[in-house]
Write a protein that holds these residues in place. Structure first.
Motif, short mmCIF file in Angstrom:
data_model
loop_
_atom_site.label_atom_id
_atom_site.label_comp_id
_atom_site.label_asym_id
_atom_site.label_seq_id
_atom_site.Cartn_x
_atom_site.Cartn_y
_atom_site.Cartn_z
N THR A 154 22.38 72.43 23.59
CA THR A 154 21.40 71.50 24.15
C THR A 154 22.16 69.87 24.23
OG1 THR A 154 19.61 72.14 23.03
CG2 THR A 154 19.30 70.17 23.89
N CYS A 155 21.98 69.50 25.67
CA CYS A 155 22.98 68.32 25.79
C CYS A 155 22.11 66.93 25.12
CB CYS A 155 22.84 68.08 27.33
SG CYS A 155 23.70 66.44 27.73
N CYS A 156 22.75 66.09 24.49
CA CYS A 156 22.37 64.96 23.92
C CYS A 156 21.96 63.70 24.69
CB CYS A 156 23.37 64.70 22.56
SG CYS A 156 24.98 63.97 23.19
N ASN A 157 22.55 63.88 26.01
CA ASN A 157 22.36 62.96 26.87
C ASN A 157 20.97 63.08 27.84
OD1 ASN A 157 23.50 60.33 28.16
ND2 ASN A 157 23.97 61.81 29.87
N ARG A 177 22.46 58.35 17.96
CA ARG A 177 21.66 59.11 18.84
C ARG A 177 21.07 58.37 20.08
NH1 ARG A 177 15.73 59.55 18.95
NH2 ARG A 177 15.27 58.14 17.09
N HIS A 178 20.90 59.33 21.18
CA HIS A 178 20.58 58.60 22.51
C HIS A 178 19.11 58.37 22.41
CE1 HIS A 178 24.58 59.08 24.82
NE2 HIS A 178 24.59 60.00 24.04
N PHE A 209 20.96 54.26 16.25
CA PHE A 209 21.31 54.65 14.96
C PHE A 209 20.46 54.73 14.03
CE2 PHE A 209 24.43 51.87 17.32
CZ PHE A 209 25.66 52.67 16.85
N GLU A 210 20.66 56.11 13.45
CA GLU A 210 19.77 56.70 12.09
C GLU A 210 20.54 56.40 10.97
OE1 GLU A 210 19.81 60.81 12.76
OE2 GLU A 210 18.41 60.91 14.70
N ALA A 211 19.59 55.92 9.88
CA ALA A 211 19.88 55.48 8.83
C ALA A 211 19.54 56.72 7.80
CB ALA A 211 19.09 54.24 8.16
N TRP A 212 20.55 57.27 7.05
CA TRP A 212 20.33 58.47 6.12
C TRP A 212 20.90 57.87 4.57
CZ3 TRP A 212 18.59 63.47 7.31
CH2 TRP A 212 18.30 63.54 8.77
N LEU A 213 20.07 58.58 3.97
CA LEU A 213 20.58 58.31 2.37
C LEU A 213 21.00 59.36 1.77
CD1 LEU A 213 20.34 56.08 -0.07
CD2 LEU A 213 18.05 57.22 -0.70
N HIS A 269 18.48 62.40 3.16
CA HIS A 269 16.86 61.93 3.35
C HIS A 269 17.19 60.84 4.63
CE1 HIS A 269 12.93 60.77 2.09
NE2 HIS A 269 13.37 59.31 2.31
N TYR A 270 16.43 61.13 5.50
CA TYR A 270 16.29 60.40 6.57
C TYR A 270 15.49 58.95 6.35
CZ TYR A 270 14.51 58.64 11.07
OH TYR A 270 14.37 57.78 12.14
N LEU A 271 15.88 57.78 6.68
CA LEU A 271 15.10 56.61 6.48
C LEU A 271 14.48 56.00 7.63
CD1 LEU A 271 17.72 54.88 4.18
CD2 LEU A 271 15.64 56.01 3.49
N ASN A 272 15.36 55.71 8.79
CA ASN A 272 14.61 55.04 10.03
C ASN A 272 15.89 55.08 11.25
OD1 ASN A 272 12.88 53.73 11.87
ND2 ASN A 272 12.71 52.11 10.23
N THR A 273 15.15 54.86 12.37
CA THR A 273 16.10 54.59 13.42
C THR A 273 16.13 53.28 13.87
OG1 THR A 273 15.93 57.12 14.14
CG2 THR A 273 16.76 55.57 15.77
N ARG A 274 17.15 52.87 14.22
CA ARG A 274 17.36 51.20 14.65
C ARG A 274 18.10 51.02 15.82
NH1 ARG A 274 15.29 47.81 10.54
NH2 ARG A 274 15.15 46.40 12.34
N THR A 275 18.12 50.00 16.45
CA THR A 275 18.55 49.61 17.76
C THR A 275 19.94 49.32 17.88
OG1 THR A 275 17.68 47.48 17.94
CG2 THR A 275 16.60 49.46 18.98
#
Length: 236
Positions: free
Chosen positions: A36-39, A83-84, A95-99, A113-119
């Motif tokens: 699967t293309c991420c774009n 992440r696009h 940008f995904e933040a992971w713990l 552990h996934y936290l959040n996605t920010r710009t």
């Protein structure tokens, strides 16, 4: 059962690229997998008609699946992942933040552990700073932290760069960093307790130092020696 029409045949001459948008999405493609293309979201395989029998690997782009470590005072804590946002070549990057599982296995599910996605990269790091303030050595610690952020968009091969620095950039041994402070949002703000990047304290692209120093530091004295001269003041 997957719809056969949703899988496209890859370009035989460039199997590592998406046949729809030509985005590099897999380093070593296998004939027996569906990618699967991420774009642009296109699914493709060498033999689309066999997709029901093939392994669907999803997004395998090395950039999107690469972990960007974000240690705290040099100790493992979390990581970021690109992440696009949406589809198309011009889509912005999030940008995904992971713990990472560290000292608190009883608080989180097994594994990362996934936290959040920010710009932005620094805003994603602020999510990790917030989680550390909640469950770190001092619970609900409001103390600000220093963030060292790698500047990916900085032009590194200008006239001011030395030959040694250019060689380091090409080899990946040297990086350009911005340094600033992440602070807790005070009450009575709706997001009180969370952390934000204090833009007034950030010096963008000021430090050229060895790669691998990106992360969070609870006190300027914990900064690596090449970055110590750029330490901002941690006023409350």
């Amino acid at each position: 059962m997957p719809d056969l029409s949703t899988v496209t045949e890859w370009n035989i001459n460039k199997p590592h690229q998406c046949p729809q948008c030509a985005h590099d999405t897999v380093a070593v493609p296998s004939r027996w997998e569906v990618f699967t293309c991420c774009n642009c979201g296109t699914r493709f395989a060498r033999f689309p008609r066999l997709q029901r029998f093939l392994h669907h690997t999803g997004i395998t782009c090395e950039v999107c699946t690469q972990r960007i470590p974000v240690p705290v005072d040099g100790q493992p804590f979390g990581f970021l992942r690109r992440r696009h946002a949406g589809r198309g070549i011009g889509a912005p990057t999030l940008f995904e933040a992971w713990l990472q599982e560290t000292d608190y296995p009883h608080l989180y599910r097994a594994g990362d552990h996934y936290l959040n996605t920010r710009t932005s990269r620094v805003d994603a790091m602020a999510e990790l700073a917030w989680r550390r303030s909640m469950f770190g050595p001092v619970e609900d610690d409001p103390s600000p932290v220093v963030a060292v952020v790698a500047e990916e968009e900085t032009f590194k091969f200008g006239l001011d760069a030395t030959d040694e620095q250019r060689r380091g950039f090409r080899e990946g041994t040297v990086e350009v960093y911005s340094i600033g402070v992440l602070r807790q949002i005070p009450t009575p703000h709706p997001r009180r307790g969370q952390f934000y990047a204090d833009r007034d304290t950030f010096n963008r692209g000021v430090a050229i130092a060895p790669a691998g120093l990106e992360g969070l530091y609870t006190h300027p004295q914990h900064l690596p020696e090449p970055l110590a001269a750029y330490a901002p003041q941690l006023r409350p």
